[in-house]
Design an enzyme around this catalytic site. Sequence first.
Site, PDB file in Angstrom:
ATOM      1  N   ASP A 177       0.830  -1.206   0.000  1.00  0.00           N
ATOM      2  CA  ASP A 177       0.000   0.000   0.000  1.00  0.00           C
ATOM      3  C   ASP A 177       0.864   1.256   0.000  1.00  0.00           C
ATOM      4  O   ASP A 177       0.612   2.204  -0.759  1.00  0.00           O
ATOM      5  CB  ASP A 177      -0.926   0.015   1.218  1.00  0.00           C
ATOM      6  CG  ASP A 177      -2.000  -1.046   1.136  1.00  0.00           C
ATOM      7  OD1 ASP A 177      -3.121  -0.705   0.739  1.00  0.00           O
ATOM      8  OD2 ASP A 177      -1.717  -2.215   1.465  1.00  0.00           O
ATOM      9  N   ARG A 225      -1.350   2.586  16.811  1.00  0.00           N
ATOM     10  CA  ARG A 225      -1.725   3.648  15.862  1.00  0.00           C
ATOM     11  C   ARG A 225      -1.577   5.048  16.459  1.00  0.00           C
ATOM     12  O   ARG A 225      -0.971   5.920  15.819  1.00  0.00           O
ATOM     13  CB  ARG A 225      -3.149   3.425  15.352  1.00  0.00           C
ATOM     14  CG  ARG A 225      -3.338   2.174  14.521  1.00  0.00           C
ATOM     15  CD  ARG A 225      -2.236   1.960  13.511  1.00  0.00           C
ATOM     16  NE  ARG A 225      -2.486   0.827  12.639  1.00  0.00           N
ATOM     17  CZ  ARG A 225      -1.564   0.106  12.058  1.00  0.00           C
ATOM     18  NH1 ARG A 225      -0.286   0.384  12.272  1.00  0.00           N
ATOM     19  NH2 ARG A 225      -1.871  -0.899  11.263  1.00  0.00           N
TER      20      ARG A 225
END
Length: 418
Positions: free
Chosen positions: A23, A103
């Site tokens: 990605d 995250r």
Amino acid sequence: MNWRELREKNVSVVGGAVSGGLDSCTVTHWLRENGFEVQGFTVDLGQPDEENLDAITDRMVGCGASEAVIVPGRAALAEAGLKVIQAQARYEGGYWNTTGIARPITVAAILEYMQDRGIEVMFHGATGRGNDQVRMQLAANMIDPNIEVYAPWRDPEFVERFPGRLEMIEYCESNGLPIRPAREARYSTDANFLGLTHEAGDLEDVTISPTFVEPGMGVWPWDAPDQSQVVTIRWEHGVPTAIDGEVLDIERVFETANSIAGRHGVGIGTHVVENRFVGVKSRGIYESPAMELLGQSYEYLLQFVLDRRAREFFNHVSQVISVQIYQGYWLDLATRAALAALEPMTELATGTISVRLHKGQIYFDTAEDTPDAMPHSLYTDDSSMEAMGTYDHSDAEGFLRVLGISAKNLGRKQGIDL
């Protein structure tokens, strides 16, 4: 937001949270093709699947990034992981959400570097069907409300061009981009030193056994040694300070615990079909050897320290924190308040716990039950079956008579059908 809107706002430079995977490589080159200068930021989270983080920077530059930077993040992740253990914050299926906690750590680290460079747009490669897009977005919004977040997987033009992994692979190969071999990969892995998350690919087919997954932090339990191992962990005010008598800082604690637990298949191969925040289900295989070893040791310590009412309160707060992490709210007021509520209990968590590891399982072995070793333990001889302690058997007579009043009324007035 789509990339054309960014151009209309005269945005020319974007900063990316990049891992060096498919990605990241695709998005970086695609943005460069569309006229943006791309600066890539990879946070060092002790990724077990990356032997050399510098290889990521080379890969990103090779995909069109004008700059690729390794950002330190291990210390922050270790502190966050410790808070997760102290809260016993597991999500559905009982797994440690190591990706969810990483995250906000990642975003916080990257934004500091972006702010220094005057970059006002951050992009990431999280899918529009998953949780990570929420975690990245909310963390960025809370840390710096002025930062714009661009998510290619929510850009219709990007999705039309790259509807899946196959199209991205073909794009990278046709442009000669230095991606790692991806056609043979049967699943996707997200990694940090707290744990690995394996998803997608063949793992989406629940008719296929997940045993084709190759553990990255240890071995499958059935491949672990036949001989068990006893591990002793010393806790001081909720912090693991030594393993088997060796005093370690928190990063070394995680490193050592990962090595020991992974070798015995502990925390390897946790299987969960979970409810994502966006409303769909996904299947994942999780690895978190140190989290499981340290977390279970801490749980045994809490059993000595917490009374019934404190335990009930702890369990409720633990569940709140678990969901907060999963849904991307690690940084918000509710999480901070919940963590603060646990601090009085964390302060009491001092003790030495030994556990036995055997083929993926953790068993309680011993505890140093002395006033010096475990000063806040509530475990006494009052519950003994022997003639000791201050509890008088006959005192229970009145206790049971009081409890019996409501039980008898229930039986008389409402009846019990057997």
